[in-house]
Motif scaffolding. Structure first.
Motif, mmCIF file in Angstrom:
data_model
loop_
_atom_site.group_PDB
_atom_site.id
_atom_site.type_symbol
_atom_site.label_atom_id
_atom_site.label_comp_id
_atom_site.label_asym_id
_atom_site.label_seq_id
_atom_site.Cartn_x
_atom_site.Cartn_y
_atom_site.Cartn_z
ATOM 1 N N ALA A 128 37.398 0.858 1.426
ATOM 2 C CA ALA A 128 37.872 -0.353 2.098
ATOM 3 C C ALA A 128 36.849 -1.472 1.967
ATOM 4 N N SER A 173 36.840 -3.267 -1.469
ATOM 5 C CA SER A 173 37.898 -4.278 -1.568
ATOM 6 C C SER A 173 37.538 -5.532 -0.777
ATOM 7 N N GLU A 174 37.045 -5.340 0.432
ATOM 8 C CA GLU A 174 36.727 -6.468 1.304
ATOM 9 C C GLU A 174 35.576 -7.307 0.741
ATOM 10 N N GLN A 215 40.361 -2.189 9.415
ATOM 11 C CA GLN A 215 41.802 -2.272 9.205
ATOM 12 C C GLN A 215 42.190 -1.716 7.835
ATOM 13 N N ARG A 216 41.417 -2.080 6.820
ATOM 14 C CA ARG A 216 41.706 -1.577 5.472
ATOM 15 C C ARG A 216 41.561 -0.054 5.416
#
Length: 209
Positions: A21, A24-25, A41-42
């Motif tokens: 995650a 990606s962030e 959240q991811r």
């Protein structure tokens, strides 16, 4: 014992989900724009759960940067089993492009950090300079032997970085302007061949090209 093993396995699964995650962030927003809330959240968890596994985004960011740098440090080690410049450079280009194809988001974290000023890379530059100096010396040796044409060895290495890194940093552009490398593995091979040919024709003596 099984309980402990299962516990460690569960923890590692959660950490890997967090890392995935975070890749990606950070690759999309950089360090400054990323938040632990968004990473949580991811990863499909609450922020409080996230902080059970990590102290904060800085720790996670540095870990991912080190993952990129460790991978590249391995790639840039020219294969000692190969002696001909063409074989060594071809293997290096292939490995670097493969990383760009398979881990573009992770690769873009490095680019994002450089664009932000490279604060988290200060510890990295001395070792990076040592690595490129060793490669520069080898390339100059090949030039002296007549295996490569006279060229600026350090710039030559940096130009290979620029070409291969493009396929990670601009993967979206590659997809729209050429082909989706994820959907077409044959396209990856074609690009590797084309880039390798371009680089080798640019550095080999005229009689060897």
């Amino acid at each position: 014992m099984n309980s402990e093993t299962n516990g460690r396995g569960r923890r590692e699964q959660m950490l890997e989900a967090i890392r995935h995650a975070a890749i990606s962030e950070f690759s999309e927003k950089g360090f400054a724009g990323a938040t632990t809330q968004a990473i949580a959240q991811r990863a499909g968890m609450k922020k409080t759960q996230l902080h059970y596994y990590i102290q904060g985004k800085e720790e996670l960011y540095e870990e991912l940067l080190q993952r990129v740098l460790a991978a590249w440090a391995e790639i840039i080690r020219f294969d000692d089993a190969l002696t001909e410049p063409q074989a060594v450079l071809s293997r290096y280009i292939r490995n670097k492009l493969h990383f760009s194809f398979t881990q573009p988001a992770l690769s873009r974290i490095f680019t994002s950090e450089v664009l932000a000023g490279g604060h988290y890379l200060e510890k990295y530059w001395p070792q990076a300079r040592e690595n490129i100096l060793r490669k520069e010396q080898l390339i100059n040796q090949w030039i002296a032997q007549g295996a490569l044409r006279p060229l600026d060895a350090r710039l030559f290495i940096m130009h290979i970085w620029a070409i291969t890194q493009y396929y990670a940093d601009f993967a979206v552009q590659v997809k729209h302007m050429y082909h989706d490398t994820d959907a077409a593995p044959a396209t990856q091979e074609h690009i590797i061949r084309e880039v390798t040919e371009l680089v080798l024709r640019g550095c080999l003596p005229t009689t060897a090209s």
